[in-house]
Scaffold this motif. Sequence first.
Motif, PDB file in Angstrom:
ATOM      1  N   ARG A  54      33.422   7.828 -10.226  1.00  0.00           N
ATOM      2  CA  ARG A  54      34.722   7.153 -10.116  1.00  0.00           C
ATOM      3  C   ARG A  54      34.977   6.707  -8.683  1.00  0.00           C
ATOM      4  NH1 ARG A  54      36.462  11.448 -13.379  1.00  0.00           N
ATOM      5  NH2 ARG A  54      37.422  12.455 -11.560  1.00  0.00           N
ATOM      6  N   GLY A  55      34.581   7.546  -7.720  1.00  0.00           N
ATOM      7  CA  GLY A  55      34.786   7.193  -6.323  1.00  0.00           C
ATOM      8  C   GLY A  55      34.012   5.952  -5.916  1.00  0.00           C
ATOM      9  N   ILE A  56      32.729   5.894  -6.301  1.00  0.00           N
ATOM     10  CA  ILE A  56      31.920   4.715  -5.974  1.00  0.00           C
ATOM     11  C   ILE A  56      32.439   3.481  -6.701  1.00  0.00           C
ATOM     12  CG2 ILE A  56      29.621   3.686  -6.158  1.00  0.00           C
ATOM     13  CD1 ILE A  56      29.743   5.722  -3.992  1.00  0.00           C
ATOM     14  N   ASP A  57      32.802   3.644  -7.990  1.00  0.00           N
ATOM     15  CA  ASP A  57      33.339   2.504  -8.746  1.00  0.00           C
ATOM     16  C   ASP A  57      34.652   2.018  -8.130  1.00  0.00           C
ATOM     17  OD1 ASP A  57      31.223   2.523 -10.509  1.00  0.00           O
ATOM     18  OD2 ASP A  57      32.261   3.724 -12.025  1.00  0.00           O
ATOM     19  N   GLY A  58      35.485   2.965  -7.668  1.00  0.00           N
ATOM     20  CA  GLY A  58      36.740   2.584  -7.022  1.00  0.00           C
ATOM     21  C   GLY A  58      36.491   1.843  -5.724  1.00  0.00           C
ATOM     22  N   LEU A  59      35.483   2.295  -4.980  1.00  0.00           N
ATOM     23  CA  LEU A  59      35.114   1.600  -3.742  1.00  0.00           C
ATOM     24  C   LEU A  59      34.646   0.188  -4.048  1.00  0.00           C
ATOM     25  CD1 LEU A  59      34.651   1.872  -0.658  1.00  0.00           C
ATOM     26  CD2 LEU A  59      32.355   2.714  -1.174  1.00  0.00           C
ATOM     27  N   SER A  92      35.169   3.633   2.615  1.00  0.00           N
ATOM     28  CA  SER A  92      33.872   4.326   2.534  1.00  0.00           C
ATOM     29  C   SER A  92      33.949   5.682   3.236  1.00  0.00           C
ATOM     30  CB  SER A  92      32.767   3.472   3.168  1.00  0.00           C
ATOM     31  OG  SER A  92      32.585   2.259   2.469  1.00  0.00           O
ATOM     32  N   LEU A  93      34.582   5.710   4.397  1.00  0.00           N
ATOM     33  CA  LEU A  93      34.705   6.966   5.135  1.00  0.00           C
ATOM     34  C   LEU A  93      35.618   7.939   4.402  1.00  0.00           C
ATOM     35  CD1 LEU A  93      33.929   8.601   7.561  1.00  0.00           C
ATOM     36  CD2 LEU A  93      35.639   7.380   8.919  1.00  0.00           C
ATOM     37  N   SER A  94      36.667   7.430   3.789  1.00  0.00           N
ATOM     38  CA  SER A  94      37.554   8.292   3.000  1.00  0.00           C
ATOM     39  C   SER A  94      36.799   8.929   1.837  1.00  0.00           C
ATOM     40  CB  SER A  94      38.742   7.487   2.465  1.00  0.00           C
ATOM     41  OG  SER A  94      39.578   7.052   3.510  1.00  0.00           O
ATOM     42  N   LEU A  95      35.943   8.155   1.181  1.00  0.00           N
ATOM     43  CA  LEU A  95      35.154   8.686   0.074  1.00  0.00           C
ATOM     44  C   LEU A  95      34.151   9.717   0.573  1.00  0.00           C
ATOM     45  CD1 LEU A  95      34.360   8.749  -2.886  1.00  0.00           C
ATOM     46  CD2 LEU A  95      32.946   6.708  -2.499  1.00  0.00           C
ATOM     47  N   SER A 112      26.362  10.376   0.322  1.00  0.00           N
ATOM     48  CA  SER A 112      26.593  10.296   1.771  1.00  0.00           C
ATOM     49  C   SER A 112      25.559   9.406   2.453  1.00  0.00           C
ATOM     50  CB  SER A 112      26.597  11.692   2.400  1.00  0.00           C
ATOM     51  OG  SER A 112      25.338  12.315   2.312  1.00  0.00           O
ATOM     52  N   SER A 113      24.299   9.434   1.970  1.00  0.00           N
ATOM     53  CA  SER A 113      23.274   8.555   2.539  1.00  0.00           C
ATOM     54  C   SER A 113      23.675   7.091   2.373  1.00  0.00           C
ATOM     55  CB  SER A 113      21.917   8.795   1.863  1.00  0.00           C
ATOM     56  OG  SER A 113      21.402  10.058   2.181  1.00  0.00           O
ATOM     57  N   PHE A 114      24.179   6.765   1.198  1.00  0.00           N
ATOM     58  CA  PHE A 114      24.616   5.397   0.923  1.00  0.00           C
ATOM     59  C   PHE A 114      25.799   5.008   1.804  1.00  0.00           C
ATOM     60  CE2 PHE A 114      27.484   2.716  -1.770  1.00  0.00           C
ATOM     61  CZ  PHE A 114      26.774   1.537  -1.641  1.00  0.00           C
ATOM     62  N   LEU A 115      26.815   5.875   1.857  1.00  0.00           N
ATOM     63  CA  LEU A 115      28.017   5.561   2.633  1.00  0.00           C
ATOM     64  C   LEU A 115      27.739   5.518   4.126  1.00  0.00           C
ATOM     65  CD1 LEU A 115      30.588   7.748   0.658  1.00  0.00           C
ATOM     66  CD2 LEU A 115      30.226   5.276   0.473  1.00  0.00           C
ATOM     67  N   LEU A 116      26.914   6.435   4.608  1.00  0.00           N
ATOM     68  CA  LEU A 116      26.558   6.429   6.028  1.00  0.00           C
ATOM     69  C   LEU A 116      25.758   5.185   6.397  1.00  0.00           C
ATOM     70  CD1 LEU A 116      25.635  10.199   6.485  1.00  0.00           C
ATOM     71  CD2 LEU A 116      27.618   9.030   7.478  1.00  0.00           C
ATOM     72  N   THR A 117      24.930   4.726   5.471  1.00  0.00           N
ATOM     73  CA  THR A 117      24.173   3.493   5.708  1.00  0.00           C
ATOM     74  C   THR A 117      25.120   2.303   5.861  1.00  0.00           C
ATOM     75  OG1 THR A 117      22.237   4.292   4.503  1.00  0.00           O
ATOM     76  CG2 THR A 117      22.454   1.914   4.747  1.00  0.00           C
ATOM     77  N   ILE A 118      26.085   2.188   4.957  1.00  0.00           N
ATOM     78  CA  ILE A 118      27.071   1.105   5.036  1.00  0.00           C
ATOM     79  C   ILE A 118      27.844   1.177   6.352  1.00  0.00           C
ATOM     80  CG2 ILE A 118      29.283   0.316   4.088  1.00  0.00           C
ATOM     81  CD1 ILE A 118      28.208   0.907   1.320  1.00  0.00           C
ATOM     82  N   LEU A 119      28.309   2.376   6.705  1.00  0.00           N
ATOM     83  CA  LEU A 119      29.084   2.547   7.934  1.00  0.00           C
ATOM     84  C   LEU A 119      28.242   2.211   9.167  1.00  0.00           C
ATOM     85  CD1 LEU A 119      30.909   5.822   6.875  1.00  0.00           C
ATOM     86  CD2 LEU A 119      32.045   3.667   7.440  1.00  0.00           C
ATOM     87  N   THR A 173      23.915   5.060 -10.923  1.00  0.00           N
ATOM     88  CA  THR A 173      24.082   3.682 -11.392  1.00  0.00           C
ATOM     89  C   THR A 173      25.143   2.962 -10.556  1.00  0.00           C
ATOM     90  OG1 THR A 173      23.516   4.383 -13.635  1.00  0.00           O
ATOM     91  CG2 THR A 173      24.615   2.257 -13.401  1.00  0.00           C
ATOM     92  N   SER A 174      26.234   3.671 -10.255  1.00  0.00           N
ATOM     93  CA  SER A 174      27.312   3.083  -9.457  1.00  0.00           C
ATOM     94  C   SER A 174      26.842   2.757  -8.043  1.00  0.00           C
ATOM     95  CB  SER A 174      28.503   4.049  -9.409  1.00  0.00           C
ATOM     96  OG  SER A 174      29.013   4.293 -10.702  1.00  0.00           O
TER      97      SER A 174
END
Length: 310
Positions: A17-22, A39-42, A183-190, A217-218
């Motif tokens: 849900r968090g990734i889909d919401g992002l 992204s950081l909030s998630l 976290s790997s995905f979000l840290l990469t984006i950041l 999948t998300s």
Amino acid sequence: MNSSSSSLNSFYSSLARGIDGLDRSASPHLLCLQFMQNSLSLLRSTHTQLTQLVKRLHLPAGESWLDEYMDESTRLWEVCDVLKLGMSGMENYCTNVTHMVSLVEDLIRNGDSIHSHIGRQVARSITGCRREAISLEEENRVLAETRLDMLPLQQSDEVYPTESRLNGFNGFRGVLYAMRSVSSFLLTILTWGLVHWWPCSGPSFNGMSSFGSAYMTSIERLHQRVRIEIEQTAERPGILLYEFQIVRALIQELERNGSDRLEMNEKVNGLKIWIDLLRNGCENLVGQLDDLFDEIVEGRKRLLDLCSNR
């Protein structure tokens, strides 16, 4: 279904849900400050949920699960420290651009020539801001290449761990793997947005959906959106943050049209808006990073206390 299984399923569903919401919250320009903040909030929410879940899994004290969490939280801390260091130069950049804007406004207001003393001061200030953006990106490149080579964003264990491994410690290892994936995905984006992007950087998330988890999948779906935007807009390595790129482009246009007072006034009005957005957004992100550092300290203390009381 026992309480542990219910808690695990709830955690995995929350990640999806968090990734889909992002994904849904993303503007047409994905790599903007709002997306970075979300992204950081998630990332913070995922870490907090994991530490809260541990108590419900009834994990044995003195086992390696605590060491595995400590290793992962250390990686999270150190990559976020790189993010904060990478943004430290942005504050000075915003201050200097604001000063330059004030000089240009004085020039326009007083009707001075670009060849006057104030005009020459303005020209030097504009050139200085343009060069500072180049210098900031170069410093961040060095930072990323030296620090992140030692802190790889991709997962260090097997790509698809076995089911028996994921079920280890009442499912804790699966939870930790999920947090590491997210976290790997979000840290990469950041990192790409705030510090440095270079071609072929970051982990590959292709094929994650075949692992069978909704959050995988998300992640893959949102990762593809990010990749498409980068392919369409990124012409060279550097800081991909949308607001930074807009400010940088306006300064370059201001330098090219320095003798046209009408053009200068238009660019300055735009710069005032975008530099405020950039400064305030970066201050928000630094504050969130500081909060995350506090939450990591508190999470470690909570788990250590949990083990000590058993």
